[in-house]
Design a protein around this motif. Structure first.
Motif, mmCIF file in Angstrom:
data_model
loop_
_atom_site.group_PDB
_atom_site.id
_atom_site.type_symbol
_atom_site.label_atom_id
_atom_site.label_comp_id
_atom_site.label_asym_id
_atom_site.label_seq_id
_atom_site.Cartn_x
_atom_site.Cartn_y
_atom_site.Cartn_z
ATOM 1 N N GLY A 107 -7.614 8.794 -6.542
ATOM 2 C CA GLY A 107 -6.987 7.514 -6.200
ATOM 3 C C GLY A 107 -7.869 6.712 -5.285
ATOM 4 O O GLY A 107 -8.745 7.260 -4.608
ATOM 5 N N SER A 108 -7.654 5.405 -5.262
ATOM 6 C CA SER A 108 -8.593 4.597 -4.491
ATOM 7 C C SER A 108 -8.131 4.357 -3.067
ATOM 8 O O SER A 108 -8.917 3.954 -2.222
ATOM 9 C CB SER A 108 -8.931 3.299 -5.213
ATOM 10 N N LYS A 109 -6.862 4.620 -2.756
ATOM 11 C CA LYS A 109 -6.455 4.486 -1.356
ATOM 12 C C LYS A 109 -7.260 5.463 -0.503
ATOM 13 O O LYS A 109 -7.838 5.081 0.517
ATOM 14 C CB LYS A 109 -4.958 4.759 -1.216
ATOM 15 N N TYR A 138 -4.344 -5.733 2.712
ATOM 16 C CA TYR A 138 -3.799 -4.423 2.338
ATOM 17 C C TYR A 138 -3.914 -3.548 3.597
ATOM 18 O O TYR A 138 -5.038 -3.322 4.073
ATOM 19 C CB TYR A 138 -4.652 -3.880 1.188
ATOM 20 N N TYR A 141 -6.864 -0.819 4.781
ATOM 21 C CA TYR A 141 -8.223 -1.103 5.278
ATOM 22 C C TYR A 141 -8.234 -1.153 6.810
ATOM 23 O O TYR A 141 -9.141 -0.631 7.457
ATOM 24 C CB TYR A 141 -8.759 -2.454 4.775
ATOM 25 N N CYS A 189 -10.604 -7.920 -1.733
ATOM 26 C CA CYS A 189 -9.666 -7.388 -2.722
ATOM 27 C C CYS A 189 -9.281 -8.524 -3.656
ATOM 28 O O CYS A 189 -8.567 -9.443 -3.254
ATOM 29 C CB CYS A 189 -8.439 -6.823 -2.011
ATOM 30 N N ASN A 193 -4.014 -8.250 -3.348
ATOM 31 C CA ASN A 193 -2.739 -7.772 -2.858
ATOM 32 C C ASN A 193 -2.745 -8.113 -1.368
ATOM 33 O O ASN A 193 -3.656 -7.655 -0.680
ATOM 34 C CB ASN A 193 -2.637 -6.258 -3.065
ATOM 35 N N ASP A 221 -12.438 -4.120 -3.716
ATOM 36 C CA ASP A 221 -11.294 -3.388 -4.290
ATOM 37 C C ASP A 221 -10.789 -4.154 -5.506
ATOM 38 O O ASP A 221 -10.228 -5.247 -5.382
ATOM 39 C CB ASP A 221 -10.209 -3.259 -3.214
ATOM 40 N N ALA A 223 -8.486 -3.039 -7.752
ATOM 41 C CA ALA A 223 -7.329 -2.277 -8.264
ATOM 42 C C ALA A 223 -6.521 -3.063 -9.298
ATOM 43 O O ALA A 223 -5.878 -2.474 -10.155
ATOM 44 C CB ALA A 223 -6.422 -1.860 -7.102
ATOM 45 N N TYR A 224 -6.561 -4.396 -9.213
ATOM 46 C CA TYR A 224 -5.719 -5.219 -10.100
ATOM 47 C C TYR A 224 -6.513 -5.963 -11.167
ATOM 48 O O TYR A 224 -6.007 -6.912 -11.758
ATOM 49 C CB TYR A 224 -4.891 -6.202 -9.250
ATOM 50 N N SER A 252 -8.848 1.776 -9.701
ATOM 51 C CA SER A 252 -7.758 2.731 -9.739
ATOM 52 C C SER A 252 -7.071 2.671 -11.093
ATOM 53 O O SER A 252 -6.953 1.594 -11.677
ATOM 54 C CB SER A 252 -6.758 2.395 -8.643
ATOM 55 N N SER A 254 -4.005 3.497 -11.173
ATOM 56 C CA SER A 254 -2.598 3.425 -10.745
ATOM 57 C C SER A 254 -1.857 2.249 -11.356
ATOM 58 O O SER A 254 -0.805 2.415 -11.961
ATOM 59 C CB SER A 254 -2.517 3.330 -9.224
ATOM 60 N N LYS A 255 -2.384 1.037 -11.175
ATOM 61 C CA LYS A 255 -1.696 -0.155 -11.658
ATOM 62 C C LYS A 255 -2.129 -0.448 -13.098
ATOM 63 O O LYS A 255 -1.350 -0.911 -13.909
ATOM 64 C CB LYS A 255 -1.966 -1.362 -10.752
ATOM 65 N N ARG A 263 -2.257 10.092 -10.335
ATOM 66 C CA ARG A 263 -3.362 10.067 -9.375
ATOM 67 C C ARG A 263 -4.757 10.140 -10.009
ATOM 68 O O ARG A 263 -5.252 11.218 -10.347
ATOM 69 C CB ARG A 263 -3.259 11.194 -8.313
#
Ligand SMILES: *Cc1c(COP(=O)(O)O)cnc(C)c1O
Length: 418
Positions: A107-109, A138, A141, A189, A193, A221, A223-224, A252, A254-255, A263
């Motif tokens: 996961g990227s978190k 976010y 960070y 990001c 987000n 980031d 992620a989206y 990620s 995830s989304k 994960r």
């Protein structure tokens, strides 16, 4: 007696999501009949793609036979997945990224947090890096930098001494300008987000040029990225020439593929990227990250990586795209309804988040949170929870079932007294 890491005590007590849960629980207790709809936390709701399920089932069967059993895998991830990522996510978009620059993780978190291991610790005043973040941000960070001792204490406004905050406002279209001063590291990001804003090619080029001129490391980031609908918006920082020398990118599943519970994520660390050692010499960040991961991490699970690989098959790509289109249709419903009600609405076009200016009748982010919960039994996220510049804004997430989104929009129209 063990000494604790005192930096943890600097963290703000009322962290956003626990505070939301507390208020929702209190409301639910007093109003047991209320059917609360949660458009708050950014978690997906739709099941995994059939191609992913089939690949994971098959991977479990692999583990059932001696001939195909796998134990520890490579810490950096299996080649079958790193190759797909490099090919489909990067090379297909003209980015010069190679499979051995892709590090698969759970996961990227955690990657965004763990990456701090290979950078100098401390505040700027004590020899650490000068670090910039967008505001709103976010929270991961900021909090991970606080925990490791890269900041001073929190100011009364809730910001941390030592960090450079770049406000994202309606005036700059929620894409902050370059910092006035030189910074060593900046977190970007996009799609963003919580604001749902995107960075154009021009904006990203400005950042890459700034980073090259100032020897700044960009932590990007993405992620989206899968939610981008506008064909002119870059999906990767590496679509900008020269970014290989200044940026790492977090991705990620995830989304993108509904893997929040499964994960899997990844970090791209180009081999051309360097940082400065105490003696002034340049060191490849790729080498340090490889060393860090092989020591502290034992890889994402084989079953999960087979599942992630399946989203790059023709069927997998198609199925994942359908789910993203489904969420983006929710985002459009939310955007239309709020605009129709006369509210000022941002985001929701290339990201699953709508960023709403709170109405004059309840301008504070938490006031609007309480009003929305009280009048429409809907939970969103107060913008101020993401940073000082988020005050006066509110995030609504498109991650939900269609009936829930439709019911929520119906209540906004008929129950909310603006
Ligand atoms: C959801 C999200 C992630 C993904 O985190 P995972 O640990 O991969 O689930 C990363 N960055 C941002 C900004 C997010 O909102």
């Amino acid at each position: 007696m063990p000494r604790i890491n005192d930096h943890f005590l600097k963290l703000k007590a009322g962290y956003l999501f626990p505070e939301i849960s507390r208020r929702v629980a209190a409301f639910a207790k007093q109003n047991p009949e209320a059917k609360i709809i949660r458009l708050g936390i950014g978690d997906v709701t739709e099941p995994l793609a059939p191609a992913v399920i089939a690949a994971m089932h098959k991977a479990v069967d692999d583990l059932a036979a001696r001939e195909t059993f796998r134990g520890y895998g490579p810490e950096q991830g299996y080649d079958f997945l790193r190759e797909k990522v490099a090919q489909f996510d990067f090379q297909a978009r003209g980015c010069d990224i190679h499979p051995d620059e892709v590090f698969i993780s759970d996961g990227s978190k955690c990657d965004t947090a763990n990456f701090l291991d290979i950078l100098a610790p401390g505040t700027p005043a004590s020899g650490g890096n000068t670090i910039a973040v967008l505001d709103p941000v976010y929270p991961v960070y900021v909090d991970t930098n606080v925990m490791i001792g890269n900041t001073g204490p929190a100011t009364p406004a809730g910001e941390f001494d030592g960090l450079v905050y770049l406000p994202a406002t309606a005036e700059n279209n929620f894409t902050p300008d370059l910092p006035k001063q030189r910074v060593d590291i900046v977190y970007l990001c996009y799609p963003n987000n919580p604001t749902g804003s995107v960075a154009t090619r021009d904006t990203l080029k400005k950042w890459v040029d700034y980073a090259r001129a100032n020897d700044t490391l960009i932590l990007f980031d993405a992620a989206y990225e899968a939610f981008i609908t506008d064909p002119d918006i870059p999906h990767s920082i590496y679509e900008i020439p020269g970014a290989r020398d200044v940026a790492i990118e977090f991705r990620s599943f995830s989304k993108t593929a509904g893997f929040t519970g499964v994960r899997c994520g990844l970090t791209v660390v180009p081999k051309t990227l360097t940082g400065r050692a105490a003696d002034g010499s340049r060191v490849e960040l790729h080498k340090l990250w490889l060393r860090r991961q092989t020591t502290k991490f034992n890889g994402a699970s084989y079953v999960v990586q087979r599942g992630a690989e399946a989203i790059y098959s023709p069927q997998g790509r198609d199925q994942v795209r359908q789910t993203i289109d489904f969420y983006m249709h929710n985002a459009r419903l939310i955007h239309w309804t709020l605009t129709d009600l006369g509210l000022t609405v941002h985001g929701g076009e290339n990201a699953p988040y709508v960023w709403l200016k709170t109405p004059d009748s309840s301008p504070g982010s938490w006031d609007f949170f309480d009003k929305l919960l009280r009048e429409a039994h809907i939970v969103g996220t107060p913008g101020s929870g993401f940073g000082a510049a988020g005050e006066g804004y509110f995030r609504i997430s498109a991650f939900n079932s269609r009936p829930n989104v439709q019911e929520a929009m119906h209540r906004l129209r008929h129950k909310l007294k603006l």
